[in-house]
Design a protein around this motif. Structure first.
Motif, PDB file in Angstrom:
ATOM      1  N   TRP A 109      -5.766   6.664  -2.647  1.00  0.00           N
ATOM      2  CA  TRP A 109      -4.717   5.848  -1.834  1.00  0.00           C
ATOM      3  C   TRP A 109      -5.515   5.378  -0.442  1.00  0.00           C
ATOM      4  O   TRP A 109      -4.938   4.830   0.486  1.00  0.00           O
ATOM      5  CB  TRP A 109      -3.760   6.733  -1.405  1.00  0.00           C
ATOM      6  CG  TRP A 109      -2.587   7.008  -2.243  1.00  0.00           C
ATOM      7  CD1 TRP A 109      -2.534   8.243  -3.101  1.00  0.00           C
ATOM      8  CD2 TRP A 109      -1.618   6.146  -2.800  1.00  0.00           C
ATOM      9  NE1 TRP A 109      -1.528   8.220  -3.949  1.00  0.00           N
ATOM     10  CE2 TRP A 109      -1.077   6.892  -3.905  1.00  0.00           C
ATOM     11  CE3 TRP A 109      -1.211   5.097  -2.345  1.00  0.00           C
ATOM     12  CZ2 TRP A 109       0.246   6.589  -4.298  1.00  0.00           C
ATOM     13  CZ3 TRP A 109       0.035   4.337  -3.035  1.00  0.00           C
ATOM     14  CH2 TRP A 109       0.604   5.312  -3.964  1.00  0.00           C
ATOM     15  N   TYR A 168      -3.781   2.941   2.643  1.00  0.00           N
ATOM     16  CA  TYR A 168      -3.862   3.553   4.103  1.00  0.00           C
ATOM     17  C   TYR A 168      -5.232   2.901   4.825  1.00  0.00           C
ATOM     18  O   TYR A 168      -5.100   3.084   5.902  1.00  0.00           O
ATOM     19  CB  TYR A 168      -4.006   4.885   4.130  1.00  0.00           C
ATOM     20  CG  TYR A 168      -2.543   5.918   3.612  1.00  0.00           C
ATOM     21  CD1 TYR A 168      -1.573   5.579   4.625  1.00  0.00           C
ATOM     22  CD2 TYR A 168      -2.625   6.259   2.592  1.00  0.00           C
ATOM     23  CE1 TYR A 168      -0.422   6.189   4.373  1.00  0.00           C
ATOM     24  CE2 TYR A 168      -1.322   6.971   2.135  1.00  0.00           C
ATOM     25  CZ  TYR A 168      -0.388   6.909   3.051  1.00  0.00           C
ATOM     26  OH  TYR A 168       0.887   7.636   2.548  1.00  0.00           O
ATOM     27  N   THR A 187      -8.052   3.955   4.569  1.00  0.00           N
ATOM     28  CA  THR A 187      -8.467   5.524   5.248  1.00  0.00           C
ATOM     29  C   THR A 187     -10.143   5.383   5.465  1.00  0.00           C
ATOM     30  O   THR A 187     -10.955   4.789   4.639  1.00  0.00           O
ATOM     31  CB  THR A 187      -8.159   6.374   4.104  1.00  0.00           C
ATOM     32  OG1 THR A 187      -6.879   6.320   3.628  1.00  0.00           O
ATOM     33  CG2 THR A 187      -8.536   7.893   4.788  1.00  0.00           C
ATOM     34  N   VAL A 203      -6.352   6.296   9.497  1.00  0.00           N
ATOM     35  CA  VAL A 203      -5.469   5.283   8.534  1.00  0.00           C
ATOM     36  C   VAL A 203      -5.173   4.165   9.588  1.00  0.00           C
ATOM     37  O   VAL A 203      -5.165   4.398  10.714  1.00  0.00           O
ATOM     38  CB  VAL A 203      -4.628   5.843   7.743  1.00  0.00           C
ATOM     39  CG1 VAL A 203      -5.189   7.034   6.768  1.00  0.00           C
ATOM     40  CG2 VAL A 203      -3.422   6.398   8.681  1.00  0.00           C
ATOM     41  N   THR A 204      -4.709   3.137   8.901  1.00  0.00           N
ATOM     42  CA  THR A 204      -4.010   2.161   9.428  1.00  0.00           C
ATOM     43  C   THR A 204      -2.583   1.747   8.776  1.00  0.00           C
ATOM     44  O   THR A 204      -2.595   1.548   7.480  1.00  0.00           O
ATOM     45  CB  THR A 204      -4.787   0.861   9.478  1.00  0.00           C
ATOM     46  OG1 THR A 204      -5.951   0.868  10.135  1.00  0.00           O
ATOM     47  CG2 THR A 204      -4.068  -0.441  10.017  1.00  0.00           C
ATOM     48  N   ARG A 205      -1.509   2.019   9.468  1.00  0.00           N
ATOM     49  CA  ARG A 205      -0.080   1.882   8.837  1.00  0.00           C
ATOM     50  C   ARG A 205       0.571   1.002   9.683  1.00  0.00           C
ATOM     51  O   ARG A 205       0.703   0.994  10.988  1.00  0.00           O
ATOM     52  CB  ARG A 205       0.544   3.076   8.697  1.00  0.00           C
ATOM     53  CG  ARG A 205       0.001   4.112   7.577  1.00  0.00           C
ATOM     54  CD  ARG A 205       0.250   3.443   6.167  1.00  0.00           C
ATOM     55  NE  ARG A 205       1.648   3.424   5.815  1.00  0.00           N
ATOM     56  CZ  ARG A 205       2.165   2.535   5.145  1.00  0.00           C
ATOM     57  NH1 ARG A 205       1.494   1.386   5.085  1.00  0.00           N
ATOM     58  NH2 ARG A 205       3.366   2.859   4.600  1.00  0.00           N
ATOM     59  N   TYR A 206       1.191  -0.020   9.167  1.00  0.00           N
ATOM     60  CA  TYR A 206       2.006  -1.266   9.922  1.00  0.00           C
ATOM     61  C   TYR A 206       1.343  -1.700  11.030  1.00  0.00           C
ATOM     62  O   TYR A 206       1.834  -1.930  12.345  1.00  0.00           O
ATOM     63  CB  TYR A 206       3.337  -0.099  10.576  1.00  0.00           C
ATOM     64  CG  TYR A 206       4.122   0.442   9.435  1.00  0.00           C
ATOM     65  CD1 TYR A 206       4.875  -0.127   8.304  1.00  0.00           C
ATOM     66  CD2 TYR A 206       4.140   1.954   9.346  1.00  0.00           C
ATOM     67  CE1 TYR A 206       5.448   0.537   7.406  1.00  0.00           C
ATOM     68  CE2 TYR A 206       4.781   2.740   8.583  1.00  0.00           C
ATOM     69  CZ  TYR A 206       5.432   2.025   7.500  1.00  0.00           C
ATOM     70  OH  TYR A 206       5.962   2.695   6.445  1.00  0.00           O
ATOM     71  N   TYR A 258       0.404  10.918  10.647  1.00  0.00           N
ATOM     72  CA  TYR A 258       1.277  10.882   9.428  1.00  0.00           C
ATOM     73  C   TYR A 258       1.147  12.084   8.521  1.00  0.00           C
ATOM     74  O   TYR A 258       0.150  12.759   8.541  1.00  0.00           O
ATOM     75  CB  TYR A 258       1.256   9.638   8.786  1.00  0.00           C
ATOM     76  CG  TYR A 258       1.772   8.307   9.180  1.00  0.00           C
ATOM     77  CD1 TYR A 258       2.970   8.282   9.666  1.00  0.00           C
ATOM     78  CD2 TYR A 258       0.765   7.354   9.720  1.00  0.00           C
ATOM     79  CE1 TYR A 258       3.560   7.185  10.436  1.00  0.00           C
ATOM     80  CE2 TYR A 258       1.152   6.247  10.214  1.00  0.00           C
ATOM     81  CZ  TYR A 258       2.406   6.227  10.619  1.00  0.00           C
ATOM     82  OH  TYR A 258       2.963   5.117  11.335  1.00  0.00           O
ATOM     83  N   TYR A 281       8.326   1.234  -1.392  1.00  0.00           N
ATOM     84  CA  TYR A 281       7.514   1.254  -0.230  1.00  0.00           C
ATOM     85  C   TYR A 281       6.328   0.582  -0.699  1.00  0.00           C
ATOM     86  O   TYR A 281       5.248   0.367   0.120  1.00  0.00           O
ATOM     87  CB  TYR A 281       6.907   2.686  -0.035  1.00  0.00           C
ATOM     88  CG  TYR A 281       7.933   3.437   0.801  1.00  0.00           C
ATOM     89  CD1 TYR A 281       7.960   3.285   1.804  1.00  0.00           C
ATOM     90  CD2 TYR A 281       8.641   4.223  -0.020  1.00  0.00           C
ATOM     91  CE1 TYR A 281       9.023   4.296   2.674  1.00  0.00           C
ATOM     92  CE2 TYR A 281       9.752   4.972   0.627  1.00  0.00           C
ATOM     93  CZ  TYR A 281       9.821   5.087   2.056  1.00  0.00           C
ATOM     94  OH  TYR A 281      10.702   5.788   2.522  1.00  0.00           O
ATOM     95  N   CYS A 293       4.232   0.447  -3.180  1.00  0.00           N
ATOM     96  CA  CYS A 293       2.821   1.577  -3.149  1.00  0.00           C
ATOM     97  C   CYS A 293       2.192   1.134  -4.633  1.00  0.00           C
ATOM     98  O   CYS A 293       1.157   1.350  -4.706  1.00  0.00           O
ATOM     99  CB  CYS A 293       3.318   2.748  -3.280  1.00  0.00           C
ATOM    100  SG  CYS A 293       3.977   3.329  -1.539  1.00  0.00           S
ATOM    101  N   THR A 318       6.102  13.369  11.061  1.00  0.00           N
ATOM    102  CA  THR A 318       5.117  12.452  11.637  1.00  0.00           C
ATOM    103  C   THR A 318       5.158  12.943  13.209  1.00  0.00           C
ATOM    104  O   THR A 318       5.902  13.300  13.617  1.00  0.00           O
ATOM    105  CB  THR A 318       5.676  10.957  11.692  1.00  0.00           C
ATOM    106  OG1 THR A 318       5.939  10.614  10.468  1.00  0.00           O
ATOM    107  CG2 THR A 318       5.154  10.190  12.629  1.00  0.00           C
TER     108      THR A 318
END
Length: 302
Positions: free
Chosen positions: A36, A40, A42, A55-58, A95, A188, A190, A297
């Motif tokens: 993943w 993410y 990562t 990570v980077t989300r949204y 997260y 999602y 994914c 979270t």
């Protein structure tokens, strides 16, 4: 912290940290992070007490729980805070933190300015490995019937096989067919990231320790699965499992045979989360998990 990519060559380094305390969430183990990494974005860093996953989300910086000894969690969390405040110039977001991480940080007074939110869609399903091998007991009677139905209907036509890099091309071909049928259920978004991670794994299977198994029907690959094993907690992790739904009972068969053939020493099996997909949730609950591995979270209140 010097952030580095989650490459196929860090598995040994990763293992030195993931076994510092019992961790049953899939994100605490290398193969999940490798699969993943693209989803993410990562990056990881290490120091004298922990391995950190950023990570980077949204479009926001975030992190996963650090991999370290329980007694080092408060200090590792303080170092994460310093990175977010001094480098990212952003509030801390963790997260998929496991319940024990939340408990320890709460007891240490580290979460006074944080909001903690349960992430039910990301709970991992933990099973008794022997129950998955035998499907014994009244609770799994329907699963045993589905398996027996498959064995009768396709008798003499199917074969379980341990797979390796020699099977990569046909696994990819089967995977692409499976993807075309499943994208409409991708809540999602994914699937494409998962596909990229799987192809990265195929391309680096010489460097990565993992288990792969498949089922042939009439000589053609109709199901495959990928997993890994954490010997310190005697837990097998099933990261990927795909089967042709046109063969009734095939999922039941590969589910059982993968644990029997590839993880005979396992006492527990983590079959990961359901991503909030109702059909997948019901399927995983129907196998009667021992427990759900809770995740949360942790968000700094600005």
């Amino acid at each position: 912290m010097k952030l580095k990519p989650v490459s196929p060559f860090i598995q040994k380094e990763f293992a030195e940290y993931e076994h510092l305390r019992p961790m049953y969430t899939s994100e605490a183990h290398f193969l999940n992070q490798f699969l993943w990494e693209s989803f993410y974005t990562t990056r990881y860093a290490t120091d004298d007490i922990a391995l950190y996953l950023f990570v980077t989300r949204y479009e926001k910086p975030a992190a996963f729980a650090p991999l370290c000894r329980e007694e080092d969690l408060p200090e590792a969390f303080r170092r994460i805070e310093a990175h977010f405040h001094d480098v990212e110039k952003a509030p801390v977001i963790l997260y998929l933190a496991d319940k024990r991480t939340v408990e320890i940080l709460t007891e240490a007074g580290a979460l006074k300015n944080y909001e903690i939110t349960e992430d039910r869609d990301s709970f991992d399903y933990i099973y008794d490995a022997e129950k998955l091998r035998t499907l014994s007991g009244r609770a799994l009677h329907k699963k045993k019937n589905l398996l027996n139905g498959f064995l009768r209907e396709y008798e003499g036509r199917f074969q379980y096989e341990t797979l390796s890099y020699n099977n990569i091309e046909e696994i990819e071909q089967f995977h692409e067919k499976w993807l075309d049928e499943r994208r409409i259920y991708d809540k999602y978004n994914c699937i494409d990231a998962e596909e990229e991670g799987i192809y990265r794994l195929f391309g680096n299977c010489h460097s990565i320790q993992c288990k792969m198994g498949g089922v042939r029907i009439d000589g053609e690959l109709k199901a495959y699965t990928i997993g890994s094993y954490a010997p310190d907690i005697k837990c097998a992790f099933v990261h990927i499992e795909k089967a042709d739904v046109n063969f009734h009972g095939l999922y039941n068969y590969i589910n059982q045979q993968f644990i029997i053939n590839e993880f005979p020493e396992a006492e527990l099996v983590n079959r990961e989360d359901d991503l909030g997909q109702e059909n997948l949730r019901q399927a995983k609950l129907s196998y009667r998990p021992l427990r759900l591995e809770e995740k949360f979270t942790i968000h700094e209140i600005s």
